[in-house]
Design an enzyme around this catalytic site. Sequence first.
Site, mmCIF file in Angstrom:
data_model
loop_
_atom_site.group_PDB
_atom_site.id
_atom_site.type_symbol
_atom_site.label_atom_id
_atom_site.label_comp_id
_atom_site.label_asym_id
_atom_site.label_seq_id
_atom_site.Cartn_x
_atom_site.Cartn_y
_atom_site.Cartn_z
ATOM 1 N N HIS A 64 -21.433 -43.779 -9.563
ATOM 2 C CA HIS A 64 -22.882 -43.583 -9.413
ATOM 3 C C HIS A 64 -23.606 -43.781 -10.747
ATOM 4 O O HIS A 64 -23.839 -42.785 -11.452
ATOM 5 C CB HIS A 64 -23.150 -42.157 -8.932
ATOM 6 C CG HIS A 64 -22.812 -41.924 -7.502
ATOM 7 N ND1 HIS A 64 -23.734 -42.030 -6.497
ATOM 8 C CD2 HIS A 64 -21.649 -41.594 -6.908
ATOM 9 C CE1 HIS A 64 -23.166 -41.771 -5.337
ATOM 10 N NE2 HIS A 64 -21.890 -41.500 -5.552
ATOM 11 N N CYS A 98 -20.828 -46.661 -4.573
ATOM 12 C CA CYS A 98 -19.967 -45.731 -3.837
ATOM 13 C C CYS A 98 -19.970 -46.029 -2.327
ATOM 14 O O CYS A 98 -19.410 -47.042 -1.917
ATOM 15 C CB CYS A 98 -20.377 -44.299 -4.170
ATOM 16 S SG CYS A 98 -18.994 -43.171 -3.966
ATOM 17 N N GLU A 148 -26.663 -44.228 -11.347
ATOM 18 C CA GLU A 148 -27.997 -43.581 -11.344
ATOM 19 C C GLU A 148 -27.923 -42.123 -11.796
ATOM 20 O O GLU A 148 -28.902 -41.573 -12.285
ATOM 21 C CB GLU A 148 -28.656 -43.722 -9.960
ATOM 22 C CG GLU A 148 -28.157 -42.789 -8.864
ATOM 23 C CD GLU A 148 -26.778 -43.149 -8.301
ATOM 24 O OE1 GLU A 148 -26.161 -44.132 -8.750
ATOM 25 O OE2 GLU A 148 -26.304 -42.421 -7.400
HETATM 26 N N1 GLN Z 1 -16.674 -40.714 0.317
HETATM 27 C C1 GLN Z 1 -17.930 -41.264 0.728
HETATM 28 C C2 GLN Z 1 -17.720 -42.225 1.891
HETATM 29 O O1 GLN Z 1 -16.676 -42.415 2.331
HETATM 30 C C3 GLN Z 1 -18.633 -41.957 -0.404
HETATM 31 C C4 GLN Z 1 -19.021 -40.955 -1.468
HETATM 32 C C5 GLN Z 1 -20.237 -41.323 -2.257
HETATM 33 O O2 GLN Z 1 -21.011 -42.210 -1.899
HETATM 34 N N2 GLN Z 1 -20.433 -40.599 -3.309
HETATM 35 O O3 GLN Z 1 -18.625 -42.803 2.385
#
Ligand code: GLN
Length: 199
Positions: free
Chosen positions: A170, A77, A172
């Site tokens: 994610h 992410c 995890e």
């Molecule tokens: N939207 C977040 C960002 O821009 C990332 C979200 C996440 O890591 N769950 O960094």
Amino acid sequence: MKIGILALQGDVEKHSHIISDLGLESMFVRYSDELNEVDGLIIPGGESTTLTKLMNKSHFHKPIKKFAEKHPILGTCAGMIMMSKNVNHHLVSPLGIMDIDVDRNAYGRQVHSFVDKLPVRLNGDTKTIAATFIRAPKITNIGKNVEILAEFNNEPCAVKQGQHIALSFHPELNNITLFHKAAFCNKGSLKQRESSYAA
Ligand code: GLN
């Protein structure tokens, strides 16, 4: 094999459980010289503008890029956002470790977070996993050396380039170990193979 988890911000704890489930050691990395003590690195989810600030403050950019030349990195992410080449936000300074461009928050706001089934192609095998997307980034451009491991609605959301893996979601949070395994257990299995030849 000791795996570092970049522990400046965000979802670090659950990654250490996955690493120990795989029989590997983990270590929280808060200072760039601690990269010398690990053989792989996880850049966890969180918030990429905050991660950028904290990484700038601790001078992480150059050392992580250098680390990536020799060691595997898994980004989830916000971690994927940091590994990319270009991001649609001027306050994020991506590392350019993977030849992808991304759009932040492209799957919608926090309330639009979702879990869905995702078929993943890895090492010639397809496995369906549960994937949790939280304000997840979308890959908008992808280099020809980047392999697509999974797509959601025909858009890549799990990619591999050389030894590095980046995920929009994610793993995890659903105890999915296959990406951590693919990133960090290859050397171990090579060693195992070598020793069985020797025997
Ligand atoms: N939207 C977040 C960002 O821009 C990332 C979200 C996440 O890591 N769950 O960094």
